[in-house]
Structures are given as structure tokens and as C-alpha cells.
Write a protein that holds these residues in place. Structure first.
Motif, PDB file in Angstrom:
ATOM      1  N   LEU A 179       0.917  -1.224   0.060  1.00 34.20           N
ATOM      2  CA  LEU A 179      -0.021   0.135  -0.070  1.00 34.20           C
ATOM      3  C   LEU A 179       0.824   1.237  -0.046  1.00 34.20           C
ATOM      4  N   THR A 180       1.990   1.312   0.887  1.00 33.13           N
ATOM      5  CA  THR A 180       2.663   2.428   0.908  1.00 33.13           C
ATOM      6  C   THR A 180       3.400   2.559  -0.603  1.00 33.13           C
ATOM      7  N   SER A 181       3.796   1.275  -1.146  1.00 29.90           N
ATOM      8  CA  SER A 181       4.354   1.608  -2.513  1.00 29.90           C
ATOM      9  C   SER A 181       3.628   2.084  -3.445  1.00 29.90           C
ATOM     10  N   ALA A 182       2.428   1.457  -3.425  1.00 30.71           N
ATOM     11  CA  ALA A 182       1.298   2.058  -4.267  1.00 30.71           C
ATOM     12  C   ALA A 182       0.953   3.675  -4.192  1.00 30.71           C
ATOM     13  N   LEU A 183       1.178   4.072  -2.945  1.00 31.71           N
ATOM     14  CA  LEU A 183       0.698   5.290  -2.675  1.00 31.71           C
ATOM     15  C   LEU A 183       1.764   6.419  -3.305  1.00 31.71           C
ATOM     16  N   LEU A 184       3.177   6.019  -3.026  1.00 34.71           N
ATOM     17  CA  LEU A 184       4.066   6.727  -3.577  1.00 34.71           C
ATOM     18  C   LEU A 184       4.136   6.863  -5.026  1.00 34.71           C
ATOM     19  N   LEU A 185       4.062   5.573  -5.551  1.00 32.93           N
ATOM     20  CA  LEU A 185       4.112   5.505  -7.021  1.00 32.93           C
ATOM     21  C   LEU A 185       2.707   6.268  -7.571  1.00 32.93           C
ATOM     22  N   ALA A 186       1.805   6.231  -7.313  1.00 30.93           N
ATOM     23  CA  ALA A 186       0.391   6.921  -7.411  1.00 30.93           C
ATOM     24  C   ALA A 186       0.478   8.442  -7.520  1.00 30.93           C
ATOM     25  N   ARG A 187       1.480   8.937  -6.409  1.00 30.73           N
ATOM     26  CA  ARG A 187       1.635  10.440  -6.294  1.00 30.73           C
ATOM     27  C   ARG A 187       2.243  10.801  -7.596  1.00 30.73           C
ATOM     28  N   ASP A 188       2.798  10.068  -8.627  1.00 33.27           N
ATOM     29  CA  ASP A 188       3.591  10.641  -9.697  1.00 33.27           C
ATOM     30  C   ASP A 188       2.204  10.256 -10.723  1.00 33.27           C
ATOM     31  N   LYS A 189       1.608  11.514 -11.274  1.00 36.03           N
ATOM     32  CA  LYS A 189       0.774  11.474 -12.098  1.00 36.03           C
ATOM     33  C   LYS A 189       0.896  10.569 -13.453  1.00 36.03           C
ATOM     34  N   LYS A 190       2.139  10.283 -14.002  1.00 41.41           N
ATOM     35  CA  LYS A 190       2.581   9.691 -15.172  1.00 41.41           C
ATOM     36  C   LYS A 190       2.101   8.134 -14.833  1.00 41.41           C
ATOM     37  N   ASN A 191       2.287   7.604 -13.567  1.00 43.59           N
ATOM     38  CA  ASN A 191       1.913   6.435 -13.547  1.00 43.59           C
ATOM     39  C   ASN A 191       0.505   5.709 -13.274  1.00 43.59           C
ATOM     40  N   LYS A 192       0.375   4.657 -14.012  1.00 43.72           N
ATOM     41  CA  LYS A 192      -0.986   4.028 -13.603  1.00 43.72           C
ATOM     42  C   LYS A 192      -0.962   2.914 -12.759  1.00 43.72           C
ATOM     43  N   VAL A 193      -1.553   3.021 -11.563  1.00 43.41           N
ATOM     44  CA  VAL A 193      -1.227   1.996 -10.632  1.00 43.41           C
ATOM     45  C   VAL A 193      -2.428   1.054 -10.031  1.00 43.41           C
ATOM     46  N   ALA A 194      -2.193  -0.363 -10.125  1.00 39.55           N
ATOM     47  CA  ALA A 194      -3.221  -1.223  -9.593  1.00 39.55           C
ATOM     48  C   ALA A 194      -2.501  -2.036  -8.648  1.00 39.55           C
ATOM     49  N   VAL A 195      -3.107  -2.461  -7.529  1.00 43.56           N
ATOM     50  CA  VAL A 195      -2.814  -3.363  -6.479  1.00 43.56           C
ATOM     51  C   VAL A 195      -3.692  -4.590  -6.726  1.00 43.56           C
ATOM     52  N   VAL A 196      -2.890  -5.740  -6.410  1.00 44.67           N
ATOM     53  CA  VAL A 196      -3.786  -7.241  -6.765  1.00 44.67           C
ATOM     54  C   VAL A 196      -3.126  -8.207  -5.392  1.00 44.67           C
ATOM     55  N   ALA A 197      -4.308  -8.440  -4.974  1.00 45.94           N
ATOM     56  CA  ALA A 197      -3.692  -8.926  -3.639  1.00 45.94           C
ATOM     57  C   ALA A 197      -4.653 -10.119  -3.054  1.00 45.94           C
ATOM     58  N   ARG A 198      -4.279 -10.998  -2.656  1.00 43.30           N
ATOM     59  CA  ARG A 198      -5.013 -12.281  -2.025  1.00 43.30           C
ATOM     60  C   ARG A 198      -5.842 -11.652  -0.490  1.00 43.30           C
ATOM     61  N   HIS A 199      -5.138 -11.068   0.079  1.00 45.63           N
ATOM     62  CA  HIS A 199      -5.654 -10.575   1.445  1.00 45.63           C
ATOM     63  C   HIS A 199      -5.647  -9.066   1.394  1.00 45.63           C
ATOM     64  N   MET A 200      -6.700  -8.280   1.792  1.00 44.07           N
ATOM     65  CA  MET A 200      -6.740  -6.747   1.878  1.00 44.07           C
ATOM     66  C   MET A 200      -6.986  -6.487   3.389  1.00 44.07           C
ATOM     67  N   PRO A 201      -6.939  -4.982   3.669  1.00 48.37           N
ATOM     68  CA  PRO A 201      -7.188  -4.527   4.780  1.00 48.37           C
ATOM     69  C   PRO A 201      -8.581  -4.922   5.279  1.00 48.37           C
ATOM     70  N   GLY A 202      -8.958  -5.417   6.555  1.00 50.68           N
ATOM     71  CA  GLY A 202      -9.945  -6.009   6.850  1.00 50.68           C
ATOM     72  C   GLY A 202     -10.143  -7.324   7.279  1.00 50.68           C
ATOM     73  N   ASP A 203      -9.227  -8.159   6.345  1.00 50.45           N
ATOM     74  CA  ASP A 203      -8.847  -9.494   6.624  1.00 50.45           C
ATOM     75  C   ASP A 203      -7.919  -9.900   7.752  1.00 50.45           C
ATOM     76  N   TYR A 204      -8.378 -10.883   8.584  1.00 46.40           N
ATOM     77  CA  TYR A 204      -7.277 -11.274   9.649  1.00 46.40           C
ATOM     78  C   TYR A 204      -7.052 -12.879   9.199  1.00 46.40           C
ATOM     79  N   ASP A 205      -5.790 -13.014   8.682  1.00 51.64           N
ATOM     80  CA  ASP A 205      -5.540 -14.243   8.352  1.00 51.64           C
ATOM     81  C   ASP A 205      -3.839 -14.471   8.561  1.00 51.64           C
ATOM     82  N   ILE A 206      -3.427 -15.633   8.943  1.00 57.53           N
ATOM     83  CA  ILE A 206      -2.286 -16.015   9.502  1.00 57.53           C
ATOM     84  C   ILE A 206      -0.953 -15.639   8.221  1.00 57.53           C
ATOM     85  N   GLU A 207      -1.525 -15.519   7.145  1.00 56.02           N
ATOM     86  CA  GLU A 207      -0.476 -15.567   5.810  1.00 56.02           C
ATOM     87  C   GLU A 207      -0.529 -14.077   5.390  1.00 56.02           C
ATOM     88  N   TYR A 208      -1.249 -12.973   6.462  1.00 56.23           N
ATOM     89  CA  TYR A 208      -1.055 -11.496   6.094  1.00 56.23           C
ATOM     90  C   TYR A 208      -0.931 -10.996   7.298  1.00 56.23           C
TER      91      TYR A 208
END
Ligand code: FAD
Length: 384
Positions: free
Chosen positions: A14-43
């Protein structure tokens, strides 16, 4: 426009995506198995305390040094980020620092004259009358505690405000991330790729699961298991002790620390650091030891005459820190696409932060931006 696909929605992704997206020339997507809100031992990220107590040596301090100003700014100016200032006491039982488990923890945190004095401006030695029994010396300074249940969704919101698109997916191989190149939200709420898989830069923030992700399979990565108890009592200061010893006087894999999460998040009581241990369930005996140790040491509880049995438990938890032998992996690599082996794309890796993923998050994400810029700027070329 560079199409960047970040694997992972923990604090690193999320922090990498945030700093990358602050540069308007970048188009950024985040793809993840777990997202905030999940509680999982692998996250890992939701399970962290989390606070900022610098651990790296001075030579490796860039990531923590560059993160601290942003953590301070968020604590001072952005209440919705879920970060507040809290006084920290670093306590030393003493002995030589070692990595073999016999002496005190080797983290630079416990140095008597640490490099981070220069950034923690009110750092000072604790006076003798404040030092708890059985402790040789201590230091005091102002740090922060992050309520991860508030901060991770805050990061998602900041990313979305900058146009980052999110997608749930469990990838078997790192090159599958390329199938989400140029991800865009559709009118019906779904998302769709709009660019060719060859036209992508992948940022790998897969944390602990980098040891299982096809095309990465990093055997240097393993869990450092952390068991915690969350209690209702508001305790100040936060403590961190340099060693917990077994009956034979040898340091064991248990720790003593506590921190108060802002916004009614409770006090985290830790903990353990058990390398190679994948056990997801809290051990009740360990929990009793953590609470007893806290009650016997914390000046507020000692003054109030409280024992472990008096403490009000919200929940117990276990998180697996993404430990990596040799340290974090922050570098570029060119990989062949599994789906089209003649095509190659660049990957920027950012994983293996063990117990310092939050306190190094902005420094590491800045390095990700530099590496992506190098890839884009032609210092590297995406095509062979
Ligand atoms: P994660 O949070 O694990 O995120 C990984 C992401 O990658 C997830 O979204 C996951 O779904 C995704 N992913 C992985 N594989 C795939 C795949 N194949 N396909 C799709 N998605 C995938 N740090 C501090 O700085 N301060 C502290 O006080 C602190 N205390 C801690 C206390 C405990 C008990 C623990 C357990 C950790 C603590 N940490 C602390 C460490 C910190 O939590 C970690 O360093 C950090 O959370 C790692 O974040 P990450 O984003 O790299 O990994």
C-alpha cells in the motif's frame, strides 16, 4: 504511461502504491489475496503493534530514517491515519549483543548511544529512580504507535483518491500479475485490464508468501512468529526490553513490549520472535507469561498493584513476521512471462521486512519509486 501492478495490500504494497501513484504519469493497480479488513495468518500487517523503535544498524538505517518524518507528520497532523505519539522506554538488562540467542537482542534499538538519537530529538537516559527492578539502564524518547486497523484502510483510501485500482486475486506465479496491466474500474463495479501483459512493471510486496509465490520461491524467507495479547487498560509509557531469559539464564524467544493503539485500539502486549514457527494459534501458557511479565515490570501496573489476573483481555493474536535471512529484498529483476515465455518484464521486489515493515515503510517505498523510475527511464530496458 507506465502500467504498474503491485502485488500485495500489506503496509509494504500500500505504501509503495501510494508513493508511485503520487506521480501522475504512473497508472497503478494493487492485486492481492488479502486486503485490509482480513485477519489471516498469511497476512502480517494487521497483526503488528505497531510502533517505531529503530532496529537497524546505522549503516542500514536509510529505510527507518526516511520513514520517521512521515510518521511524525501523520501523528501530528492527520488524526484519521490512526497514529499517535507515545513515550517509549527502552530497557536494558545488559550483556553483550549477540545473534546466537545467548546475549541481549542485537537490535541497535538497545545501544546505549544509538544512531537514532539524531532523529528522536528528545532521547535521554532514564534516571535511576525510574528504572524497574532487575533492569540495568534505560532510555526514553517520544515515538508513535500505529493502530493498524485504522491505518491500513487509511492507506487504501489515500491510494483510491489518487486513482489506484484494487483487485482481489491469488496468484500462483508472479508473472500472472501482468494479466492486470492497466487495470481500470468498469461501470458495473468490476475491473478489467486495458494494457498488454508485456507492458507492465510488477512490484512484488508479497511479504511472507514470497517463499511460496511461483517465480520467486525465496527460500531465505520464513516466519518469525509473534504472539500478542490485546488488553483494555491504557498504559503509558510503551516499553521494550532487550532480553527475556529462561531459568538457565539464557535469552529465549520471548519478548517484553507494550504499546497503546490510538482511537480505542487497546494496548498490545508482546510478545515472541520465533523464527521458523508457522503455528497460527496462540499458546495459552505463553499468554500468561506475557501478561505476568508486563504486570511485574510496567511502572503503571506496579504502582497500581495490579497482577496479570487483573488485566482485561480483548483478544489474543498471532502474526508471522516476514523474516528474510540477509535482510530485505529491494531490487529489480527481469522475468519471463509464464504465459508468453518470449516476453520479459521488470519486477521490483520489496519484501522481507521482518519486524520493521511499518517503521521502514516510506523509506522502502521511496526506493521502489527510484527503481521503477530507473526501469522507466531506460537505464534498464524492458525488452531484450
Ligand atoms: P503482508 O502484510 O503480509 O502483506 C502481503 C500481501 O501480499 C498481502 O496482501 C497478501 O495477500 C499478498 N500476497 C502474498 N502472496 C500473494 C499471492 N500469491 N497472490 C496475491 N497476493 C499475494 N513492524 C513495525 O514496523 N513495527 C512494529 O511495532 C511491528 N510489530 C509487529 C508485531 C507483530 C506481532 C508482528 C507479527 C509484526 C510486527 N511488525 C512490526 C512487522 C510488520 O507487521 C511487517 O513487517 C509488515 O506487516 C510486512 O508487511 P508486508 O506488506 O510486507 O506483508
Amino acid at each position: 504511461m507506465p502500467n504498474i501492478v503491485v502485488i500485495g495490500a500489506g503496509v509494504s504494497g500500500l505504501t509503495s502504491a501510494l508513493l508511485l501513484a503520487r506521480d501522475k504519469k504512473n497508472k497503478v493497480a494493487v492485486v492481492a489475496r488479502h486486503m485490509p479488513g482480513d485477519y489471516d495468518i498469511e497476512y502480517t500487517s494487521p497483526w503488528a503493534g505497531a510502533n517505531v523503535l529503530p532496529m537497524a544498524t546505522e549503516a542500514n538505517s536509510r529505510w527507518e530514517r526516511e520513514t520517521w518524518p512521515e510518521m511524525k507528520r501523520l501523528a501530528a497532523e492527520v488524526p484519521e491515519a490512526g497514529i499517535h505519539f507515545q513515550k517509549a522506554w527502552v530497557l536494558r538488562k545488559g550483556g553483550e549483543p549477540t545473534d546466537d540467542g545467548k546475549g541481549r537482542l542485537s537490535d541497535a534499538l538497545f545501544d546505549e548511544n544509538p544512531w537514532y538519537k539524531s532523529i528522536m530529538s528528545d532521547f535521554k537516559d532514564l534516571p535511576a529512580d525510574k528504572i524497574p527492578p532487575g533492569i540495568q539502564s534505560g532510555s526514553e524518547f517520544t515515538s508513535v504507535c500505529i493502530n493498524t486497523a485504522l491505518y491500513l484502510p487509511y492507506l487504501v483510501g489515500q491510494c483510491r483518491a489518487l486513482g489506484v485500482v484494487f483487485r482481489r486475486a491469488a496468484l500462483n506465479h508472479i508473472s500472472e500479475a501482468a494479466d492486470f496491466a492497466g487495470l481500470e474500474a468498469q461501470a458495473d463495479g468490476t475491473t478489467a485490464a486495458t494494457a498488454s501483459p508485456e507492458d507492465v512493471i510488477i512490484v512484488n510486496c508479497s511479504g511472507l508468501l514470497s517463499c511460496r509465490l511461483g517465480g520467486v520461491m525465496d527460500s531465505k524467507v520464513q516466519p518469525a512468529r509473534g504472539q500478542v495479547v490485546v488488553i483494555r487498560e491504557e498504559l503509558s509509557p510503551m516499553l521494550a526490553l532487550d532480553r527475556v531469559d529462561d531459568e538457565a539464564g539464557q535469552r529465549n524467544s520471548e519478548l517484553l513490549y507494550n504499546m497503546l493503539r490510538p482511537g480505542g485500539g487497546g494496548t498490545i502486549v508482546g510478545g515472541t520472535y520465533q523464527v521458523g514457527n508457522w503455528e497460527s494459534q496462540p499458546d495459552p501458557n505463553t499468554a500468561v507469561r506475557l501478561l505476568t511479565r508486563l504486570a511485574n515490570t510496567h511502572p503503571q501496573l506496579v504502582a497500581e498493584g495490579k497482577t496479570a489476573a487483573d488485566l482485561s483481555i480483548i483478544r489474543q493474536g498471532v502474526g508471522l513476521r516476514p523474516y528474510r535471512a540477509g535482510g530485505v529484498r529491494l531490487e529489480t529483476e527481469k522475468i519471463a512471462l509464464e504465459q508468453k515465455p518470449s516476453a520479459q518484464v521488470w519486477v521490483v521486489h520489496n519484501y522481507g521486512h521482518a519486524g520493521w515493515g511499518y517503521q521502514g515503510s516510506y523509506g522502502c517505498a521511496k526506493r521502489v519509486v527510484e527503481l521503477v523510475d530507473e526501469v522507466v527511464g531506460g537505464k534498464f530496458t524492458a525488452k531484450l
